[in-house]
Motif scaffolding. Structure first.
Motif: not given
Length: 317
Positions: A86-89, A106-113, A262-271
């Motif tokens: 289960e992911v979001y991004g 999308a690239p996997s590293r643009q998502f996180t759990r 302007l916001v950017e994709p950021d999976a570590p921050a989403l984690a």
């Protein structure tokens, strides 16, 4: 698969349900079955020919960037996610992500759990709003304990998350909002709430270190007026409308700084944001949920303004 296509720039009626081919993940990408998609102001601004329309080009295309769902397939080389996760991004932003659809790649590293404590509808309300708040407060402004932060449109999608993050960072939080939202915002941690409908905020507060402006100069010169409440060396982060040469000049005259954002994709921050949600430090308000085929109605409601928190499209019932 089902999707909502923007058939041409214009009003909400330009959003039409269609059937399109399901995308296939390339190497390093994942295919995500979308359970819910968040709706943001940039969506309807783009639909009407503003927003990210210059990046996306001419319609038709599928709008939307906020995604919460389940990994269906993982392309070659993906090691961080697997089918069933289960992911979001907020993939691809500002390029097209096509979140108003049953599947995205999308690239996997643009998502996180996704946060484990909330459902997909709530998780879909998080990415763009929370990343805007995080990257403004943490990465751009470096907000810390004891600073005074003013957040305009504090009850909105970005605003209500920003006030909680600012409080978590140890700041003294001032917010502007209509009177109906004052009690709720105080419960989220706002120290002072200013009713923008009856009070000029620059007359009610001052000595501010950071202003997170989610309104812009297009509405009653909010960015320009914000310069007056900043301490010397303070920072204005202008989110919706950027920083004009005139605003930069006035900032210099006031001895303060102003920056566009302007916001950017950021999976570590989403984690890290997911951790805050699961710890109960951060809550996300969802005003209403509509089915995917009512995306046009979601835009109509959003454009009327005064949304508390976020609006979400449910894709999987």
């Amino acid at each position: 698969m089902r999707a909502i296509s923007l058939t041409g720039f214009g009003g909400p009626e330009k959003l039409e349900p269609v059937q399109v081919p399901r995308p296939e993940p390339l190497p390093t990408e994942v295919l995500v079955r979308v359970h819910a998609a968040g709706v943001n102001p940039v969506d309807w601004k783009t639909r009407s020919g503003g927003g990210m329309s210059g990046v996306l080009g001419e319609p038709p295309f599928v709008l939307g960037w906020d995604v919460s769902g389940v990994v269906e397939e993982a392309g070659f080389g993906v090691t961080t996610l697997a089918p069933g996760d289960e992911v979001y991004g907020m993939p691809w932003f500002p390029r097209a992500a096509g979140a108003y659809a049953e599947y995205v790649t999308a690239p996997s590293r643009q998502f996180t759990r996704k946060p484990s404590s909330v459902d997909h509808v709530t998780a879909a309300a998080v990415p763009l709003a929370a990343l805007t708040a995080w990257q403004s407060l943490v990465d751009t402004a470096g907000v810390g304990a004891g600073q005074r932060v003013l957040i305009h449109a504090a009850a909105g999608g970005v605003g209500h998350i920003a006030v909680q993050l600012a409080r978590h960072l140890g700041a003294y939080v001032v917010g502007t909002a209509g009177a109906a939202n004052h009690k709720w915002l105080r419960g989220l941690g706002v120290d002072e709430v200013i009713d923008y409908t009856s009070t000029r905020f620059e007359a009610a507060t001052g000595d501010i270190d950071v202003v997170i402006d989610l309104v812009g100069d297009e509405h009653d010169d909010t960015s320009t007026r914000s310069l007056r409440v900043l301490r010397p060396g303070g920072l204005l982060v202008a989110v919706p409308s950027g920083v004009s040469p005139e605003l930069l000049k006035r900032a210099a005259e006031h001895g303060v700084r102003a920056t566009p954002f302007l916001v950017e994709p950021d999976a570590p921050a989403l984690a890290r944001i997911a951790d805050l949600i699961d710890q109960g430090t951060l809550t996300v308000e969802v005003e209403d949920v509509l089915p995917l085929d009512q995306a046009a109605e979601a835009h109509r409601r959003g454009e009327r303004g005064h949304t508390r928190g976020k609006r979400v499209l449910s894709v999987v019932s």
